[in-house]
Every structure is written in C-alpha cells, then in structure tokens.
Design an enzyme around this catalytic site. Structure first.
Site, PDB file in Angstrom:
ATOM      1  N   HIS A   1       0.883  -1.072  -0.084  1.00 37.90           N
ATOM      2  CA  HIS A   1       0.034   0.100   0.128  1.00 37.90           C
ATOM      3  C   HIS A   1       0.798   1.331  -0.017  1.00 37.90           C
ATOM      4  O   HIS A   1       0.290   2.295  -0.041  1.00 37.90           O
ATOM      5  CB  HIS A   1      -0.916  -0.060   1.246  1.00 37.90           C
ATOM      6  CG  HIS A   1      -1.888  -0.938   1.288  1.00 37.90           C
ATOM      7  ND1 HIS A   1      -2.796  -1.381   0.063  1.00 37.90           N
ATOM      8  CD2 HIS A   1      -2.279  -1.992   2.145  1.00 37.90           C
ATOM      9  CE1 HIS A   1      -3.644  -2.291   0.462  1.00 37.90           C
ATOM     10  NE2 HIS A   1      -3.185  -2.865   1.689  1.00 37.90           N
TER      11      HIS A   1
ATOM     12  N   ASP B   1      -2.639 -10.555  -2.710  1.00 40.04           N
ATOM     13  CA  ASP B   1      -3.391 -10.164  -1.383  1.00 40.04           C
ATOM     14  C   ASP B   1      -4.690  -9.660  -1.522  1.00 40.04           C
ATOM     15  O   ASP B   1      -5.228  -9.241  -2.629  1.00 40.04           O
ATOM     16  CB  ASP B   1      -2.549  -8.988  -0.801  1.00 40.04           C
ATOM     17  CG  ASP B   1      -2.761  -8.554   0.685  1.00 40.04           C
ATOM     18  OD1 ASP B   1      -2.187  -9.157   1.547  1.00 40.04           O
ATOM     19  OD2 ASP B   1      -3.969  -7.787   0.668  1.00 40.04           O
TER      20      ASP B   1
ATOM     21  N   HIS C   1      -6.256  -7.139  -0.546  1.00 38.97           N
ATOM     22  CA  HIS C   1      -6.533  -5.827  -0.853  1.00 38.97           C
ATOM     23  C   HIS C   1      -5.749  -5.599  -1.962  1.00 38.97           C
ATOM     24  O   HIS C   1      -4.765  -5.928  -2.311  1.00 38.97           O
ATOM     25  CB  HIS C   1      -5.933  -5.106   0.531  1.00 38.97           C
ATOM     26  CG  HIS C   1      -6.581  -5.398   1.758  1.00 38.97           C
ATOM     27  ND1 HIS C   1      -6.110  -6.478   2.698  1.00 38.97           N
ATOM     28  CD2 HIS C   1      -7.749  -4.795   2.100  1.00 38.97           C
ATOM     29  CE1 HIS C   1      -7.043  -6.603   3.606  1.00 38.97           C
ATOM     30  NE2 HIS C   1      -8.191  -5.641   3.406  1.00 38.97           N
TER      31      HIS C   1
HETATM   32 ZN   LIG Z   1      -4.270  -7.512   2.601  1.00 43.33          ZN
END
Ligand SMILES: [Zn+2]
Length: 353
Positions: free
Chosen positions: A131, A172, A174
C-alpha cells in the site's frame, strides 16, 4: 503422484521485525503474525528445503528508487518520536524506519541474487509493503494501510533497471495501490492484481489500466465478497495464464498476502489452500522450465489462519512438494466485472475470455 522436491527456497526472516510493534498489542499487524507463519513452516515438509537469512544492513539510498525523498525523511522523523499513529491505520515505532529499510534492502538484494545465482527468494517482512506508494499514501487511499516501504516495488525496480520485463502478481485480498502507483507510467511492469471488491483501499477497479503510454499494463480483477476457489481458478486459468503467455515476463515478483483465505478475519473472500497451491504450482513450472530468470515473493497481509494454511500451501507448491490436484469447477466473476475485463484483455493483450 509423489513429487520429489528439488528446489531450495531462500527466506529472509529477521527478529528485528519485533521492533515494529504496537505496545498495546491491539493492532492486527503485530509480531505474532510472523511467528505464527514461521512456526507453520517449521512444522511443514517444506522446512528441510528452506534456508533462512537475516536482513542486510539498510542501504537508505536505495529507497529513493521507489519513494520520494520527502516521504523517506518523514518516516525517519516520525520513527524518532517513538510509537504513535501516522494515520488512522498505520503506526510507527522507534525502530520502524530501520526495520522497514532493512527489509526493503533485502528485497533489492534478493532480486539480484535470484537473477544472478538462479535462486528462489521469499521475504518475510513486517509490516507489509504494497500500500506504500511513491510518496506514501497512494491513489487517493485514506491511509498507508499498515505499510511503510514497498518491498515488492523495490524488487521489481531492481530487475527493471537490469533490463528485465517484470510481472508483478499481487494476490493479497487488498488492492496493491502503492505498487500500482509506483509503476503507473511504466509499461515494462505488468501488474496483475486480484483482490476483494469495495474494501480498503478503495482502488483497483477493472478500468484502472495504467497511465499514459502504459495503458493495459495494470490489470485489476476485483472479486465480490464471498468469492472463493472457483473464482480464483477461473482468473488463474482464463486471465493470469494467458497474460503470461502474451507478456512473456523475464522475471516475476509476487505480493503474497494470505488475507483472502477463508480463515482470515479482515476480509470476506473464501480462498482455500487449493488456490495458493495453484498459484505456487504455476510459478514453480515457469521457474523450472527456465521461462523466467528471477522469482521473488514478498509476504504481504494475512491476519489469521491463512498465514498458516495458505502460506505453507503456497510455499510447498512453489517447491513442488504438493500440487493442486484439480476438483474445483472454475466460475467466472459477475458480468459487471467480466464485461469490462473482457474489453481490456482483448484490446491490450489479444486475449478472449
Ligand atoms: Zn491485505
């Protein structure tokens, strides 16, 4: 069929990760995660094929390859203040800067060792990295999502700078918004990202395809809540494999998060060991057949059972100790996703689904 493993996996694991922690123990991203994942590996048949390495000294200058100097300095300053939150999700502690910089250096070094020595590498860092964008908060996401520096991007950048075309596979749960941000305008990095729709960080729509001159090099497949092995198998067979045939990467970097596992408390995806076996097996085949010159995996998220069952399945499949044996009927995602995905795959990659 009994498969004889012939590979060795080099894993970067380092107790310094414990220096990045929330003293209250309430944050889901805490040292327990790595101890849990490593103990599962110790109990598995993969363990005798694994060599553990500590992190190297941090080479702070390397961070500038993927992050803005202002952001690097910000993390350094904030870390000096000791434990506190720098946004609603993400904390730093006194040693966070050094810990994250050491794991990022490990990702850089591992990519070169994989390429030059033909070795398989996997980094087990804390916190996760995907991220974290060029200047930290990426693509309009409200927070850093626990991440500080982006290890997968570092491995990919180092291989890119050695003239390789790199495929990033981010499974993942996300969206890897930070990684996508860093390579948004880079057509030689194909970023394939499968994640849960409409959860944090609120990015990664099918029609997010990359910036000017890099259109089509970012492929996002958001899956609705409660999707599981059937949808994953469809995406692996009908999207990921054809993309590999079409792009023909020289190297693969994996953002391997295990929070899409049915036993993870943070998401509503329902993948089981079979999904991770299928992905690990696909990568093993590409590696063993000599179709890629470097292969580096980075552990990302995973906050429950996936860290034990998903993680070991992935690694055992990568090593050839186990293999997805079939039995899952692939099922396509809903039309609202499929329709747009079809157009993009056809237009940029000549793939019909
Ligand atoms: Zn994640």
């Amino acid at each position: 069929m009994f498969l004889v493993p012939s590979l060795v996996l080099n894993i970067v694991f380092d107790d310094i990760h414990k220096l990045h922690s929330d003293p209250s123990g309430r944050h889901p991203e805490n040292p327990w995660r790595l101890e849990y994942a490593l103990s599962a590996l110790r109990d598995s048949s993969a363990w005798s094929h694994i060599t553990i390495h500590n992190t190297p000294e941090a080479k702070v200058d390397l961070l500038k390859l993927i992050h803005d100097e202002d952001y690097i300095r910000l993390i350094e300053r904030e870390s000096r203040l000791g434990f506190h939150y720098i946004d609603n999700d993400t904390y730093v502690a006194e040693h966070t800067f050094n810990v994250a910089a050491r794991f990022t250096t490990a990702a850089y070094d591992s990519s070169i060792r994989s390429l030059e020595n033909r070795e398989l590498w996997l980094i087990m860092p804390r916190p996760g990295g995907h991220h974290a964008g060029r200047s930290g908060w990426a693509m309009g996401a409200p927070t850093l999502g626990f991440c500080i520096f982006n290890y997968a991007a570092m491995a990919a950048k180092s291989l890119l700078d050695r003239g390789l075309r790199v495929l990033i596979i981010d499974f993942d749960a996300h969206h890897g918004n930070g990684t996508q941000d860093i390579f948004w305008y880079e057509p030689r990095v194909l970023h394939f990202d499968i994640h849960e729709e409409d959860i944090y960080p609120g990015t990664g729509y099918v029609d997010d395809i990359g910036g000017e001159s890099a259109e089509g090099s970012k492929i996002n497949v958001p899956l609705p809540a409660y999707s599981g092995d059937q949808q994953y198998m469809w995406v692996i067979e009908r999207v990921l494999k054809p993309l590999i045939e079409s792009f023909r990467p020289d190297a693969i970097v994996v953002s391997a998060g295990f929070d899409a596992h049915v036993g993870d408390p943070l998401t509503l995806l329902r993948a089981t060991e079979k999904t991770y076996e299928a992905i690990g097996g696909l990568l093993r085949d590409l590696w063993v057949e000599g179709r890629i010159k470097a292969l580096v995996s980075n552990l990302e998220g995973g906050y429950g059972e996936g860290l034990r069952r998903g993680f070991t399945s992935y690694i055992e499949a990568l090593l050839g100790i186990r293999r997805y044996s079939g039995g899952i009927e692939p099922r396509e995602p809903p039309d609202r996703i499929l329709g747009e995905l079809r157009k993009i795959l056809s237009k940029y990659w000549g793939i019909g689904v």
